[in-house]
Enzyme design. Structure first.
Site, PDB file in Angstrom:
ATOM      1  N   ASN A   1       0.984  -1.111  -0.009  1.00 29.00           N
ATOM      2  CA  ASN A   1       0.011   0.087  -0.079  1.00 29.00           C
ATOM      3  C   ASN A   1       0.813   1.422   0.190  1.00 29.00           C
ATOM      4  O   ASN A   1       0.842   2.124   0.915  1.00 29.00           O
ATOM      5  CB  ASN A   1      -0.957  -0.066   1.272  1.00 29.00           C
TER       6      ASN A   1
ATOM      7  N   HIS B   1      -7.333   2.553  11.290  1.00 31.59           N
ATOM      8  CA  HIS B   1      -8.074   1.499  10.637  1.00 31.59           C
ATOM      9  C   HIS B   1      -9.056   1.245  11.592  1.00 31.59           C
ATOM     10  O   HIS B   1     -10.216   0.334  11.121  1.00 31.59           O
ATOM     11  CB  HIS B   1      -7.258   0.183  10.784  1.00 31.59           C
TER      12      HIS B   1
END
Length: 430
Positions: A305, A336
């Site tokens: 990512n 998250h």
């Protein structure tokens, strides 16, 4: 109709992105041939994002519109040197509220959470990246916005709204800086006209191949469930590794389709001469073969990512004077959603990255190419097992992930790395 229903049920994100491809190609064609002025380009992109949010998220699209509205107010009213602190604080509190609301519904009320809410919160996380990226640009004076008159204010704010609500990055996709976004929007012109159709088709085929591979792998795992009472330990380790690969392939296909959508809109191509073929890969979150070939967990962390990793490095790592690595991964837990699996997964990742940086410095063979190849191979296996632990913990999010890792002994791999780090530290002390 049966096939379409199955695709929509199991691949909703991919279907949304694929359905946006004609809109992206229309935008690029109109802009390239001069039918859209710069102002109308920004309007085209932002209106597309607003409609996409309303269609996919329904009433929960207000999460994104509220964040964008508050950020625009901050940009207009707060000094650029202070805007990052305000934008970061307000955005993360707003995002955390919705993450905790989802946990409250899931774990306390035991209610199914609407898929539209999940999609809105996921998009809100990406919006946090774009908002904080701009706020850091303003704080560091890489971007300067002036509002001397009403007309000038509109000219400055329209690109900002377009950037935050861009339809190509609303649901997923690589993070692009505000300056690069403005440059890409401005540089779309008839001559020379790079054609994205070929690269879009090739990347769609890559997505199809990834999804077919994932389907076959999941099918095998479902029909060969690991049973601790009757299966070998090695089989359990390989089964968990296969599950983590299936989960990672989903990320790769999502990144690829988002990259494909950006390319269809004319984004992601860098400067090139007429003798060269255009490079459409400059807006990317990672390539399957490059990332999976990583033989060090620290190397994997940098490649995985990629645009989010760069954002975290800029937002947290370079700004923290004490324990920057731990603080970066701890912020990743917060960003998250603060699930139990997130704490276990990201803190394990942080500890193994720290261990990796020290272990390879002391253990890696330096004078024998044969030994170095053997060492690289076992280091790659170690990296794959640690990544499997991290992915299983983060994706399953609850105690079931920890039970699975303990039953298959995969959790011993990061533990071994951490113990080896402690021993090396003790050796240097004594």
């Amino acid at each position: 109709m049966g096939l379409m229903n199955w695709l929509w049920e199991h691949h909703q994100f991919l279907m949304h992105q694929c359905l946006l491809l004609p809109y992206a190609l229309l935008f690029y064609s109109l802009a390239k041939w001069g039918y859209l002025s710069l102002t109308y380009r920004y309007l085209f992109v932002s209106v597309g994002g607003c409609v996409l949010a309303l269609v996919t998220m329904g009433t929960y699209s207000v999460l994104l519109f509220t964040s964008t509205f508050v950020f625009i107010l901050l940009v207009c009213s707060v000094d650029p040197s202070c805007v990052h602190v305000w934008a970061f604080g307000i955005q993360m509190l707003w995002q955390t509220f919705w993450h905790l609301l989802i946990q409250y519904r899931e774990y306390y009320l035991h209610e199914p959470v609407c898929i539209r809410l999940f999609l809105a919160v996921s998009s809100l996380m990406l919006l946090t990246q774009r908002i904080t990226s701009v706020s850091m640009d303003l704080q560091e004076k890489q971007v300067v916005l002036t509002f001397a008159s009403r007309r000038e204010a509109c000219a400055m704010l329209l690109p900002l709204v377009s950037y935050t609500l861009n339809f190509t990055t609303l649901l997923g996709g690589p993070l692009c800086s505000y300056s690069r976004f403005v440059s890409l929007m401005t540089d779309i012109r008839p001559s020379p006209p790079p054609n994205p159709l070929r690269v879009v088709f090739l990347k769609l085929m890559q997505v199809l191949l990834l999804e077919c591979s994932r389907y076959l792998l999941v099918y095998f795992l479902k029909h060969n469930i690991y049973d601790p009472s009757s299966s070998f330990i090695l089989y359990g380790t390989l089964w968990v590794w296969g599950l983590s690969v299936a989960l990672r392939i989903q990320y790769y296909s999502h990144w690829r389709i988002s990259e494909c959508l950006n390319n269809a809109a004319g984004f992601g191509v860098w400067e090139y001469s007429q003798e060269e073929s255009p490079d459409w890969s400059r807006l990317s979150d990672g390539d399957f073969w490059t990332i999976e070939a990583s033989s060090h967990i620290a190397e994997f962390a940098r490649r995985w990512n990629a645009t989010t990793a760069s954002w975290l490095r800029r937002l947290v790592y370079t700004r923290c004077k004490c324990f920057p690595l731990f603080m970066t991964f701890s912020f990743s837990v917060w960003w998250h959603g603060l699930h139990l699996g997130h704490f276990v997964g990201f803190w394990t990742w942080a500890a193994t990255v720290k261990a990796d940086n020290n272990i390879h410095r002391h253990v890696r063979p330096k004078h024998s190419s044969t030994l170095e190849k053997i060492y690289t191979f076992f280091s790659w296996i170690n990296t794959q097992m640690i990544v499997a632990c991290v992915v299983i913990a983060v994706e399953l999010r609850n105690l079931s992930a920890l039970r699975l890792l303990s039953l298959t002994y995969v959790g011993l791999f990061p533990l071994f790395n951490i113990i080896l780090l402690i021993l090396l530290k003790l050796k240097t002390v004594y």
